[in-house]
Design a protein around this motif. Structure first.
Motif, PDB file in Angstrom:
ATOM      1  N   VAL A 143       3.125  12.726  -0.549  1.00 27.47           N
ATOM      2  CA  VAL A 143       2.191  12.533   0.564  1.00 27.47           C
ATOM      3  C   VAL A 143       2.866  11.760   1.686  1.00 27.47           C
ATOM      4  O   VAL A 143       2.714  12.087   2.874  1.00 27.47           O
ATOM      5  N   ILE A 144       3.628  10.719   1.329  1.00 27.40           N
ATOM      6  CA  ILE A 144       4.346   9.937   2.327  1.00 27.40           C
ATOM      7  C   ILE A 144       5.314  10.825   3.110  1.00 27.40           C
ATOM      8  O   ILE A 144       5.416  10.740   4.337  1.00 27.40           O
TER       9      ILE A 144
ATOM     10  N   LEU B  80       0.799  -1.221   0.000  1.00 23.39           N
ATOM     11  CA  LEU B  80       0.000   0.000   0.000  1.00 23.39           C
ATOM     12  C   LEU B  80       0.840   1.282   0.000  1.00 23.39           C
ATOM     13  O   LEU B  80       0.535   2.212  -0.758  1.00 23.39           O
ATOM     14  N   PRO B  81       1.892   1.414   0.841  1.00 25.21           N
ATOM     15  CA  PRO B  81       2.684   2.661   0.789  1.00 25.21           C
ATOM     16  C   PRO B  81       3.297   2.919  -0.577  1.00 25.21           C
ATOM     17  O   PRO B  81       3.476   4.074  -0.973  1.00 25.21           O
ATOM     18  N   TYR B  82       3.622   1.851  -1.311  1.00 29.87           N
ATOM     19  CA  TYR B  82       4.202   1.984  -2.642  1.00 29.87           C
ATOM     20  C   TYR B  82       3.220   2.627  -3.617  1.00 29.87           C
ATOM     21  O   TYR B  82       3.629   3.272  -4.583  1.00 29.87           O
ATOM     22  N   LEU B  83       1.910   2.479  -3.350  1.00 31.71           N
ATOM     23  CA  LEU B  83       0.882   3.010  -4.242  1.00 31.71           C
ATOM     24  C   LEU B  83       0.521   4.457  -3.924  1.00 31.71           C
ATOM     25  O   LEU B  83      -0.221   5.089  -4.680  1.00 31.71           O
ATOM     26  N   VAL B  84       1.026   4.982  -2.806  1.00 28.76           N
ATOM     27  CA  VAL B  84       0.728   6.359  -2.398  1.00 28.76           C
ATOM     28  C   VAL B  84       1.820   7.282  -2.929  1.00 28.76           C
ATOM     29  O   VAL B  84       2.994   6.889  -3.039  1.00 28.76           O
ATOM     30  N   SER B  85       1.462   8.513  -3.249  1.00 28.22           N
ATOM     31  CA  SER B  85       2.425   9.485  -3.750  1.00 28.22           C
ATOM     32  C   SER B  85       3.562   9.689  -2.751  1.00 28.22           C
ATOM     33  O   SER B  85       3.310   9.857  -1.551  1.00 28.22           O
TER      34      SER B  85
ATOM     35  N   GLN C 292       8.653   3.020   2.211  1.00 26.39           N
ATOM     36  CA  GLN C 292       7.621   3.137   1.185  1.00 26.39           C
ATOM     37  C   GLN C 292       7.795   2.096   0.088  1.00 26.39           C
ATOM     38  O   GLN C 292       6.817   1.524  -0.396  1.00 26.39           O
TER      39      GLN C 292
ATOM     40  N   LEU D  22       3.437  13.134   5.467  1.00 25.08           N
ATOM     41  CA  LEU D  22       2.875  12.346   6.555  1.00 25.08           C
ATOM     42  C   LEU D  22       3.920  12.050   7.615  1.00 25.08           C
ATOM     43  O   LEU D  22       3.679  12.217   8.819  1.00 25.08           O
TER      44      LEU D  22
END
Length: 318
Positions: free
Chosen positions: A136-137, A128-133, A186, A140
Motif C-alpha cells: 500500500v505504501i 504509523l507507516p510501519y503498521l501499513v502494508s 516507512q 501510495l
C-alpha cells in the motif's frame, strides 16, 4: 547482607538461585514454537533446497542435476546480468536504509526522549507507516510522485522549483533512490522505538556524572550515550539488512515485476517472482528454488558475520 556485600563474589554466591524447570516441562513449553518453526520455516527451506537440485518440466520432477541450476544463474542469460545487478541494488537499498534509519531514527529518539509532552503522540505518528502494508505504501508513493497528477511535482512547480519536478519513477538515475527513501521512510519508526527504549534504560546518573566532569552535550552523547547504544545499533543493522535483502512489496509497487525503468529497481525477490510465475520456463521450479537458496545463504551468512562483529565491538567497549 549489605549492598556492598552483594557486589562481592561471596555476596553473589549467596543469592537465592531460581529453580530451573524440569526438562520435560521446558520441552513442553518449547514444543509449539518448535513445531511452527519446523512446519513453516525449516520444511519449506529443505524442500526448496531439494527442488534446486533437480530439473523440472512444469510441475514434474526430472533428473538429479546437482549444482547445475545454481551454475545456470551465473552463466546463462538473462540471469548472468540480472542477478549481480539485483544483488547490487539490494546492497544499495540496505546501505541507504541504514544511513537514513539509524541517523533519523536515532535523532527522533533522542529528541523525544526527555520531552514528556506530546512524546507518545509523535511516537505514534512516526510509527504509523510501519503498521501499513508495504505494498500500500508503494502504490501510495507511486501516485504522489506521478509526473502527470502527483502532488509532489505540482508543489515543486508552485514554489518555483520546476527543474526538480522530475519523472522520479521513470528515470533510471532516480528510481532506485526513490525506493530507498520510501523504504527508509516507512521503517524509520521501528528503530526510533528501539532507540527510545534503549535510551530509557540508560541511567540518568551516568549522563549527570559526565556533565559534572565537564563534558559538553555532544561529548556526552558520542562518548557516553552512543557506546551504550551499540547493542541496539547491531540489532537494527541486522534487521535492516534482512529486510533490504528480502525487499519485494515496495520495489514491486514502484517498478513492477520487471524492475522498471530498465531494471533500475530490480531486486532479487523480483527475479525470483518473474522466474517462478512469469518466465514460462519449463524448469521454473528448479531455477527459482536455486535463487531462493542463494538468497538465503547470503542473508544467513552475512547476518551471522554482522552479529559476531557487533558482539566483538561490544566486548571491546565494555
Amino acid at each position: 547482607m549489605s549492598a556492598t556485600d552483594q557486589l562481592t563474589p561471596k555476596g553473589r554466591g549467596q543469592r537465592r538461585r531460581t529453580a530451573a524447570l524440569p526438562t520435560g516441562t521446558a520441552l513442553l513449553f518449547l514444543a509449539p514454537a518448535a513445531i511452527l518453526f519446523a512446519v513453516f520455516v525449516l520444511y519449506p527451506m529443505v524442500t526448496a533446497f531439494t527442488y534446486a537440485l533437480f530439473s523440472w518440466r512444469g510441475t514434474t520432477q526430472g533428473e538429479f542435476v546437482g549444482m547445475a541450476n545454481f551454475v545456470h544463474l551465473f552463466t546463462a542469460e538473462p540471469y548472468r546480468s540480472q542477478v549481480p545487478r539485483a544483488f547490487g541494488h539490494n546492497l544499495l537499498l540496505f546501505a541507504g536504509a541504514m544511513v537514513v534509519q539509524n541517523s533519523v531514527g536515532m535523532l527522533l529518539a533522542v529528541l523525544l526522549h526527555r520531552r514528556e509532552r506530546f512524546r507518545r503522540f509523535f511516537q505514534t505518528l512516526y510509527t504509523l507507516p510501519y503498521l501499513v502494508s508495504p505494498l500500500v505504501i508503494g502504490y501510495l508513493w507511486s501516485l504522489l510522485l506521478s509526473p502527470l497528477f502527483g502532488p509532489v511535482n505540482a508543489l515543486l512547480r508552485q514554489v518555483g522549483l520546476e527543474s526538480l519536478a522530475l519523472p522520479w519513477l521513470g528515470d533510471p538515475s532516480t528510481a532506485l533512490w526513490v525506493v530507498v527513501l520510501v523504504t527508509a521512510w516507512q521503517w524509520v519508526g521501528f528503530p526510533m522505538l528501539l532507540y527510545g527504549a534503549a535510551l530509557g534504560g540508560i541511567s540518568p546518573e551516568i549522563d549527570e556524572a559526565a556533565e559534572l566532569d565537564g563534558a559538553s552535550g555532544p561529548q556526552r552523547f558520542f562518548r557516553v550515550t552512543l557506546p551504550l547504544l551499540i547493542p541496539v545499533i547491531g540489532t537494527v543493522s541486522v534487521l535492516t539488512f534482512i529486510g533490504a535483502m528480502e525487499s519485494f512489496p515496495i520495489p514491486y509497487a514502484l517498478g513492477g515485476s520487471t524492475g522498471s525503468p530498465a531494471g533500475a529497481t530490480d531486486v532479487m525477490s523480483l527475479i525470483f517472482y518473474r522466474t517462478a510465475f512469469e518466465s514460462g520456463s519449463s524448469n521454473a521450479i528448479g531455477i527459482s528454488s536455486s535463487i531462493a537458496i542463494l538468497l538465503f545463504i547470503v542473508i544467513f551468512g552475512l547476518s551471522v558475520l554482522f552479529t559476531r562483529w557487533f558482539r566483538q565491538t561490544e566486548r571491546k567497549l565494555f
